[in-house]
Design an enzyme around this catalytic site. Structure first.
Site, PDB file in Angstrom:
ATOM      1  N   ASN A   1     -16.758  12.301 -56.118  1.00 22.69           N
ATOM      2  CA  ASN A   1     -17.859  12.963 -55.413  1.00 22.69           C
ATOM      3  C   ASN A   1     -19.002  12.040 -55.026  1.00 22.69           C
ATOM      4  O   ASN A   1     -19.697  12.297 -54.047  1.00 22.69           O
ATOM      5  CB  ASN A   1     -18.368  14.170 -56.222  1.00 22.69           C
ATOM      6  CG  ASN A   1     -18.822  13.806 -57.610  1.00 22.69           C
ATOM      7  OD1 ASN A   1     -18.363  12.836 -58.197  1.00 22.69           O
ATOM      8  ND2 ASN A   1     -19.737  14.591 -58.152  1.00 22.69           N
TER       9      ASN A   1
ATOM     10  N   GLU B   1     -19.434  11.692 -68.882  1.00 21.35           N
ATOM     11  CA  GLU B   1     -20.202  12.642 -68.072  1.00 21.35           C
ATOM     12  C   GLU B   1     -19.192  13.638 -67.535  1.00 21.35           C
ATOM     13  O   GLU B   1     -18.387  13.323 -66.665  1.00 21.35           O
ATOM     14  CB  GLU B   1     -20.935  11.910 -66.944  1.00 21.35           C
ATOM     15  CG  GLU B   1     -22.114  12.689 -66.391  1.00 21.35           C
ATOM     16  CD  GLU B   1     -21.707  13.619 -65.271  1.00 21.35           C
ATOM     17  OE1 GLU B   1     -21.526  14.831 -65.563  1.00 21.35           O
ATOM     18  OE2 GLU B   1     -21.558  13.186 -64.136  1.00 21.35           O
TER      19      GLU B   1
ATOM     20  N   CYS C   1     -21.999  17.191 -59.776  1.00 16.77           N
ATOM     21  CA  CYS C   1     -21.993  17.554 -61.196  1.00 16.77           C
ATOM     22  C   CYS C   1     -23.162  18.455 -61.568  1.00 16.77           C
ATOM     23  O   CYS C   1     -23.044  19.312 -62.446  1.00 16.77           O
ATOM     24  CB  CYS C   1     -22.018  16.293 -62.059  1.00 16.77           C
ATOM     25  SG  CYS C   1     -20.620  15.195 -61.763  1.00 16.77           S
TER      26      CYS C   1
END
Length: 472
Positions: free
Chosen positions: A151, A247, A281
């Site tokens: 992303n 993450e 995210c």
């Protein structure tokens, strides 16, 4: 166009290749080499051989190389943005923003390379410590295994490569299968910037094969990973004594109090929900609005959402485009349908035009619907009514995730209470959880991960503290 691995300062051909397709058009962009075990071994060995060089390199030289990488990104920023737009399907104006941040990230890394230091210790504070001098230093770990997502294929790579090189480590980088061109572009710039051979190695292919070797090979001293909780937990369980920074997932929420300025709040929430089709995210997935302004908020939100333009990511006026893969589009659509079956209402969107899922706004979503309790990672947002900020905080915390949360309020007591009660890695008062600048500590709690990114904080994760003591 057939690509190659970048290993030990050389471009290495693969024995097997896989086609790479553009998410929006479906056109083939390139042929990408698929790594086998021997290629991964070659990359790790090259990194190991470069470790003594990077370890001895003075801080000013590491900083200079990182600054040079930033300079080269600035010179070729439009080319870099178009690579992101093509392979990730990210709208061009959004991709340009990512490149601007990527440049900042390498600049921050260069600055932090000059600020890696320890401290002196008062050993004589303890009986028997008289006549002793002690200090600490921070040393590089060695070889870092970096596994990055699709992303933010330039900037999230920078958040791993930048601090690793700043600290004097070497890197074996495995980019996401959909976005390898960004990492191979970085390898070109790193080579031009004079990075020692083997300091950065880029290998493409199966996440299962490459990732498994990186996680279990004892020569890899740390793993830094962005991805799903399921994969992240598996990495943590198999990494042994390696350092691990994870993450992982999120379903970030915004709480909106009654006293806010909707003209300011609503456009930010729309941006947070639908930027890059929600494939962020810290995308805004849940919005909880107090009863007094709920109807006005929803009306304004819908009006702002309908201004967005979808289509080809390479066009200047495109705000959203196709998701990364048709299977992801189908998954998001099925979650919307499930929410409807559970009583939720679709106020706009919920349909696919061509390969593009339209921005979707839901209300009345139950807490156990997937669009509420899991990570959509798509252009879907729910707006639910609450009686108070305190009630909303309960809903925010009722999640397996805890990356960032946003709270809009003009009441200082309410803001401080929310900052205290929210169980997340970052609380953003009077802005959306999607806010991030690249030098701040960034990471989550619960299934959102462990460890922190942000250059200074990532360097702490990628270095070892050593105590040095002299007896006079």
């Amino acid at each position: 166009m057939r690509k190659a691995f970048y290993i030990g300062g050389q471009w290495v051909e693969g024995s097997e290749y896989s086609p790479l397709y553009a998410p929006h058009s479906g056109e083939q962009l390139a042929e990408i080499p698929v790594a086998d075990q021997s290629i991964v071994e070659q990359a790790i060995r090259a990194a190991e051989q470069a470790n003594p060089v990077m370890r001895k390199m003075p801080a000013h030289q590491r900083a200079s190389m990182l600054d040079k990488i930033a300079d080269l990104f600035a010179e070729r920023s439009e080319e870099a943005a178009r690579i992101v737009a093509e392979e990730a399907g990210k709208p061009l104006k959004t991709a340009r923003g990512e490149i601007a941040r990527t440049i900042q990230t390498y600049r921050f890394a260069a600055e932090e390379a000059k600020r890696i230091h320890g401290e002196t210790l008062p050993i004589d504070a303890a009986p028997g410590g008289e006549g002793r001098i002690a200090y600490t230093v921070r040393e590089p770990l060695g070889t870092i295994g970096a596994i990055t997502p699709f992303n933010f294929p330039m900037n999230l790579v920078a958040h791993k490569v930048g601090p690793a090189l700043a600290a004097g480590n070497t890197v074996v980088l495995k980019p996401a299968s959909q976005t390898p061109l960004s990492s191979l572009f970085l390898a070109q710039l790193a080579e031009e910037a004079g990075l020692p051979a083997g300091a950065l190695n880029v290998i493409t292919g199966s996440g299962g094969l490459v990732g498994d070797i990186l996680v279990t090979d004892p020569r890899i001293k740390a793993i830094t990973f962005n991805g799903s909780p399921q994969v992240g937990i598996g990495i943590r369980n198999r990494a042994g004594l390696k350092r691990v920074t994870l993450e992982l997932g999120s379903n970030s929420a915004v709480v909106v109090d009654r006293d806010v300025n909707l003209a300011e709040v609503v456009p930010r929430c729309v941006f947070g929900a639908f930027s890059f089709s929600g494939q962020v995210c810290i995308s805004v997935q849940r919005i909880y609005v107090v009863d007094q302004i709920y109807e006005a908020f929803v009306e304004a939100f819908l009006a702002e959402t309908r201004k967005l333009r979808g289509g080809d990511p390479l066009l200047e006026d495109t705000d959203f485009s196709a998701m990364i893969h048709p299977k992801e589009t189908e998954r998001a659509l099925s979650w919307i349908r499930e929410a409807q079956q559970q009583g939720a209402h679709v106020l706009t969107g919920g349909e696919v035009e061509g390969r593009v899922l339209l921005p979707t706004v839901l209300t009345g979503v139950p807490v156990d619907a997937k669009v509420s309790c899991q990570e959509v990672f798509g252009p879907v947002v729910l707006i639910n009514r609450v009686e108070s900020v305190q009630e909303a905080i309960g809903y925010v915390n009722d999640s397996r995730y805890g990356l960032q949360a946003g709270v809009y309020t003009n009441d200082l007591h309410t803001a401080l209470d929310a900052a205290d009660r929210l169980h997340v890695g970052g609380v953003i008062i009077n802005d959306i959880p999607t806010f991030r600048v690249d030098h701040m500590p960034y990471g989550g709690v619960k299934e959102s991960g462990m460890g922190r990114e942000g250059l200074k904080y990532a360097i702490e994760e990628m270095t070892e503290m050593k105590l040095v003591m002299f007896k006079r």
